[in-house]
Enzyme design. Structure first.
Site, PDB file in Angstrom:
ATOM      1  N   LYS A   1       0.075   3.969   1.260  1.00  0.00           N
ATOM      2  CA  LYS A   1       1.330   4.503   1.446  1.00  0.00           C
ATOM      3  C   LYS A   1       1.441   5.903   0.605  1.00  0.00           C
ATOM      4  O   LYS A   1       1.962   6.982   1.149  1.00  0.00           O
ATOM      5  CB  LYS A   1       2.358   3.541   0.586  1.00  0.00           C
ATOM      6  CG  LYS A   1       2.575   2.107   1.195  1.00  0.00           C
ATOM      7  CD  LYS A   1       3.308   2.616   2.777  1.00  0.00           C
ATOM      8  CE  LYS A   1       4.781   2.617   2.415  1.00  0.00           C
ATOM      9  NZ  LYS A   1       5.658   2.653   3.534  1.00  0.00           N
TER      10      LYS A   1
ATOM     11  N   THR B   1       7.069   3.491  -1.382  1.00  0.00           N
ATOM     12  CA  THR B   1       7.108   2.448  -2.645  1.00  0.00           C
ATOM     13  C   THR B   1       6.897   2.995  -4.052  1.00  0.00           C
ATOM     14  O   THR B   1       6.150   4.082  -3.867  1.00  0.00           O
ATOM     15  CB  THR B   1       5.956   1.212  -2.051  1.00  0.00           C
ATOM     16  OG1 THR B   1       5.886   0.645  -3.443  1.00  0.00           O
ATOM     17  CG2 THR B   1       4.730   1.969  -1.902  1.00  0.00           C
TER      18      THR B   1
HETATM   19  P1  NAD Z   1       7.809  -6.027   6.711  1.00  0.00           P
HETATM   20  O1  NAD Z   1       6.130  -6.219   6.800  1.00  0.00           O
HETATM   21  O2  NAD Z   1       8.516  -7.177   6.365  1.00  0.00           O
HETATM   22  O3  NAD Z   1       8.131  -5.402   7.964  1.00  0.00           O
HETATM   23  C1  NAD Z   1       7.221  -4.353   8.611  1.00  0.00           C
HETATM   24  C2  NAD Z   1       7.698  -4.352  10.050  1.00  0.00           C
HETATM   25  O4  NAD Z   1       6.789  -3.173  10.803  1.00  0.00           O
HETATM   26  C3  NAD Z   1       7.590  -5.253  10.755  1.00  0.00           C
HETATM   27  O5  NAD Z   1       8.692  -5.694  11.691  1.00  0.00           O
HETATM   28  C4  NAD Z   1       6.421  -5.086  11.871  1.00  0.00           C
HETATM   29  O6  NAD Z   1       6.386  -5.694  13.092  1.00  0.00           O
HETATM   30  C5  NAD Z   1       6.455  -3.563  11.861  1.00  0.00           C
HETATM   31  N1  NAD Z   1       5.035  -3.020  12.286  1.00  0.00           N
HETATM   32  C6  NAD Z   1       3.932  -2.901  11.711  1.00  0.00           C
HETATM   33  N2  NAD Z   1       2.917  -2.371  12.108  1.00  0.00           N
HETATM   34  C7  NAD Z   1       3.496  -1.443  13.122  1.00  0.00           C
HETATM   35  C8  NAD Z   1       2.909  -0.646  14.157  1.00  0.00           C
HETATM   36  N3  NAD Z   1       1.946  -0.366  13.995  1.00  0.00           N
HETATM   37  N4  NAD Z   1       3.985   0.001  14.896  1.00  0.00           N
HETATM   38  C9  NAD Z   1       5.194  -0.488  14.862  1.00  0.00           C
HETATM   39  N5  NAD Z   1       5.759  -1.164  13.894  1.00  0.00           N
HETATM   40  C10 NAD Z   1       4.978  -1.938  13.107  1.00  0.00           C
HETATM   41  O7  NAD Z   1       8.118  -4.778   5.709  1.00  0.00           O
HETATM   42  P2  NAD Z   1       9.064  -4.607   4.543  1.00  0.00           P
HETATM   43  O8  NAD Z   1       9.055  -5.428   3.277  1.00  0.00           O
HETATM   44  O9  NAD Z   1      10.416  -4.625   5.193  1.00  0.00           O
HETATM   45  O10 NAD Z   1       8.947  -2.887   4.069  1.00  0.00           O
HETATM   46  C11 NAD Z   1       9.387  -1.760   4.877  1.00  0.00           C
HETATM   47  C12 NAD Z   1       8.796  -0.724   4.499  1.00  0.00           C
HETATM   48  O11 NAD Z   1       9.609  -0.685   3.296  1.00  0.00           O
HETATM   49  C13 NAD Z   1       7.491  -0.279   4.390  1.00  0.00           C
HETATM   50  O12 NAD Z   1       7.028   0.946   4.598  1.00  0.00           O
HETATM   51  C14 NAD Z   1       7.199  -0.796   2.832  1.00  0.00           C
HETATM   52  O13 NAD Z   1       5.901   0.106   2.481  1.00  0.00           O
HETATM   53  C15 NAD Z   1       8.601  -0.237   2.228  1.00  0.00           C
HETATM   54  N6  NAD Z   1       8.781  -0.808   1.079  1.00  0.00           N
HETATM   55  C16 NAD Z   1       8.815  -2.138   0.870  1.00  0.00           C
HETATM   56  C17 NAD Z   1       9.418  -2.655  -0.336  1.00  0.00           C
HETATM   57  C18 NAD Z   1       9.386  -4.198  -0.356  1.00  0.00           C
HETATM   58  O14 NAD Z   1       9.653  -4.772  -1.631  1.00  0.00           O
HETATM   59  N7  NAD Z   1       9.500  -5.066   0.629  1.00  0.00           N
HETATM   60  C19 NAD Z   1       9.673  -1.914  -1.634  1.00  0.00           C
HETATM   61  C20 NAD Z   1       9.527  -0.626  -1.177  1.00  0.00           C
HETATM   62  C21 NAD Z   1       9.081   0.003  -0.128  1.00  0.00           C
HETATM   63  O1  DAU Z   2       6.792  -2.582  -5.558  1.00  0.00           O
HETATM   64  C1  DAU Z   2       7.213  -2.542  -4.312  1.00  0.00           C
HETATM   65  C2  DAU Z   2       6.505  -3.519  -3.453  1.00  0.00           C
HETATM   66  O2  DAU Z   2       6.778  -4.589  -3.600  1.00  0.00           O
HETATM   67  C3  DAU Z   2       6.587  -2.998  -1.737  1.00  0.00           C
HETATM   68  O3  DAU Z   2       5.610  -1.802  -1.595  1.00  0.00           O
HETATM   69  C4  DAU Z   2       5.471  -4.096  -1.266  1.00  0.00           C
HETATM   70  O4  DAU Z   2       5.542  -3.921   0.311  1.00  0.00           O
HETATM   71  C5  DAU Z   2       6.101  -5.384  -1.578  1.00  0.00           C
HETATM   72  O5  DAU Z   2       5.116  -6.406  -0.970  1.00  0.00           O
HETATM   73  C6  DAU Z   2       5.924  -5.656  -2.956  1.00  0.00           C
HETATM   74  O6  DAU Z   2       4.702  -5.592  -3.569  1.00  0.00           O
HETATM   75  P1  DAU Z   2       4.318  -6.870  -4.695  1.00  0.00           P
HETATM   76  O7  DAU Z   2       2.971  -6.830  -4.417  1.00  0.00           O
HETATM   77  O8  DAU Z   2       4.779  -6.494  -6.062  1.00  0.00           O
HETATM   78  O9  DAU Z   2       5.041  -7.980  -4.047  1.00  0.00           O
HETATM   79  P2  DAU Z   2       4.405  -9.487  -4.212  1.00  0.00           P
HETATM   80  O10 DAU Z   2       5.858 -10.205  -3.772  1.00  0.00           O
HETATM   81  O11 DAU Z   2       3.404  -9.968  -3.232  1.00  0.00           O
HETATM   82  O12 DAU Z   2       4.161 -10.296  -5.604  1.00  0.00           O
HETATM   83  C7  DAU Z   2       5.303  -9.862  -6.485  1.00  0.00           C
HETATM   84  C8  DAU Z   2       4.653 -10.165  -7.723  1.00  0.00           C
HETATM   85  O13 DAU Z   2       4.384 -11.771  -7.761  1.00  0.00           O
HETATM   86  C9  DAU Z   2       3.066  -9.339  -8.106  1.00  0.00           C
HETATM   87  O14 DAU Z   2       2.878  -9.400  -9.435  1.00  0.00           O
HETATM   88  C10 DAU Z   2       2.230 -10.601  -7.743  1.00  0.00           C
HETATM   89  C11 DAU Z   2       2.900 -11.931  -7.970  1.00  0.00           C
HETATM   90  N1  DAU Z   2       2.679 -12.831  -7.073  1.00  0.00           N
HETATM   91  C12 DAU Z   2       2.748 -12.919  -5.781  1.00  0.00           C
HETATM   92  C13 DAU Z   2       2.605 -13.887  -4.859  1.00  0.00           C
HETATM   93  C14 DAU Z   2       2.422 -13.842  -3.304  1.00  0.00           C
HETATM   94  C15 DAU Z   2       2.398 -14.317  -7.651  1.00  0.00           C
HETATM   95  O15 DAU Z   2       2.125 -14.493  -8.961  1.00  0.00           O
HETATM   96  N2  DAU Z   2       2.003 -15.275  -6.822  1.00  0.00           N
HETATM   97  C16 DAU Z   2       2.056 -15.257  -5.629  1.00  0.00           C
HETATM   98  O16 DAU Z   2       1.738 -16.178  -4.804  1.00  0.00           O
END
Ligand code: NAD
Ligand code: DAU
Length: 353
Positions: free
Chosen positions: A159, A129
């Site tokens: 991370k 991330t």
């Molecule tokens: P998510 O929370 O939607 O999914 C995580 C998955 O991992 C789930 O299916 C969960 O069951 C599985 N999991 C959790 N713990 C586990 C364990 N101990 N063993 C096996 N499986 C397990 O996450 P996401 O948003 O899809 O993110 C996926 C990856 O991408 C993460 O590594 C996150 O750090 C990274 N990432 C996410 C974002 C974002 O915006 N969502 C951005 C950049 C990087």
């Molecule tokens: O930047 C990458 C990351 O983006 C990933 O690594 C994380 O897994 C992913 O969850 C995300 O993190 P953020 O904290 O940026 O995402 P989130 O959707 O929780 O929040 C986005 C922005 O919105 C952040 O500035 C917090 C704000 N927020 C979030 C929630 C849940 C609000 O203002 N209100 C809310 O209720």
């Protein structure tokens, strides 16, 4: 081998890979964030197999290596929600640090026993991330691969720790690793604890829309399908040992994102009883340690591997809003008792200002 392939990004990636004809073994513990419904259309597809296992369980991982003999690992599995990491960080250290370490150890053993030719082809791609780089001031340039690590939340720190382990396994053992650091994803199948799906669903139902602090925090949004495409490109052509930043070139303040969602829900699903959805916006107490701004400089992956995002934010957001409005059954099923308990815990303590 994919880990976390029942979660948001992982399931989108598995769908792309299977559609492209790749065989996938998908290891997922199915925590609250893992959802088999994200993969329901793959039931009976012979080249996709789900193994319910914990990435911290070395024996279980070794068994999957022995049985499936993967050509590559794409490691998504993690605890991913910053707010949860503030309330209970333990699971983040366990899964993100110890889990990644366990996978690396098993991958190192497996890779060490491959033929020379197969060792050259094998890749361990770690999905990370932009949060590892900390927070930017408004005038600062976007994060590059050379930016210093400065993680601020327990999630980001876990991370960052996992990234360092991956880097060390390349440097020390020669394991052919790749690291991708991506900005905020949005799109279908995102668990509605995250900003965009939470706001879509609350707006639809006429509930209040919680904006942390002053709503001026900036994120760089990337459509999930574009992120998955970038990972495939890095897997095919990335240089072992390298890191690639992936971003959407779409910096938006949270308040603007929330207002854009309100306008789309008003347009697609008008409701005279609710009226203008932006009237539902409520500023609530801020996230502790809330990073002000993230922005990714994705010029290295463009220059070296020819990848660029293709979905404009406004178009991707429209598709995402439409997807959530069309998938009421999926939404109903993910809002289990555990989900409702989290929403109560996170928002009841944030008295509406
Ligand atoms: P998510 O929370 O939607 O999914 C995580 C998955 O991992 C789930 O299916 C969960 O069951 C599985 N999991 C959790 N713990 C586990 C364990 N101990 N063993 C096996 N499986 C397990 O996450 P996401 O948003 O899809 O993110 C996926 C990856 O991408 C993460 O590594 C996150 O750090 C990274 N990432 C996410 C974002 C974002 O915006 N969502 C951005 C950049 C990087
Ligand atoms: O930047 C990458 C990351 O983006 C990933 O690594 C994380 O897994 C992913 O969850 C995300 O993190 P953020 O904290 O940026 O995402 P989130 O959707 O929780 O929040 C986005 C922005 O919105 C952040 O500035 C917090 C704000 N927020 C979030 C929630 C849940 C609000 O203002 N209100 C809310 O209720």
């Amino acid at each position: 081998m994919v880990t976390g392939g029942a979660g948001f990004i992982g399931s989108n990636f598995v769908q792309q890979a299977v559609a492209a004809g790749d065989a996938v073994v998908n290891i997922d513990l199915l925590t609250y964030a893992g959802n088999l419904e994200n993969l329901a259309n793959l039931d009976g597809v012979p080249h996709h197999e789900l193994v319910r296992a914990d990435i911290c369980d070395g024996e279980a991982i070794a068994a999957v290596f022995r049985q499936h003999r993967p050509r590559a690992i794409v490691h998504f599995a993690a605890e991913s929600h910053v707010d949860r990491s503030i309330v209970s960080p333990d699971a983040f250290v366990r899964t993100n640090v110890h889990g990644t370490f366990t996978l690396l150890e098993q991958a190192r053993k497996y890779w060490g026993e491959l033929s020379e030719e197969d060792r050259g082809v094998f890749r361990f791609l770690h999905v990370s991330t932009d949060e590892v780089y900390g927070s930017l001031r408004p005038e600062e340039p976007a994060f590059t691969e050379a930016s210093a690590y400065a993680p601020n939340s327990p999630y980001a720190a876990s991370k960052a720790a996992s990234d360092h382990l991956v880097r060390a396994y390349h440097h020390t053992y020669g394991l052919p690793t790749l690291i991708t650091n991506c900005s905020n994803n949005y799109g279908p199948f995102q668990f509605p604890e995250k900003l965009i799906p939470l706001v879509i669903l609350n707006a639809l139902e006429g509930k209040s829309l919680p904006v942390y602090g002053d709503g001026g925090n900036v994120r760089d949004w990337l459509f999930v399908g574009d992120h998955c495409g970038a990972i495939r490109v890095v897997l095919e052509r990335g240089c072992p040992g390298a890191t690639y930043n992936i971003g959407g070139n779409s910096e938006r303040a949270n308040l603007d994102v929330v207002r854009a969602i309100c306008a789309l829900v008003d347009e697609i699903r008008p409701d005279p009883g609710i009226g203008n959805r932006s009237s539902l916006i409520r500023f609530v107490p801020d996230r502790p340690g809330h990073d002000r701004r993230y922005a990714i400089d994705a010029s290295k992956i463009a220059r070296e591997l020819g990848w660029r995002p293709t979905t404009r934010f406004e178009e991707g957001l429209r598709q995402t809003v439409a997807w959530y409005l069309e998938h009421a059954r999926w939404v109903e099923d993910v809002r289990s008792g555990a989900y409702r308990e989290w929403i109560r815990l996170n928002y009841e303590q944030r008295a509406v200002r």
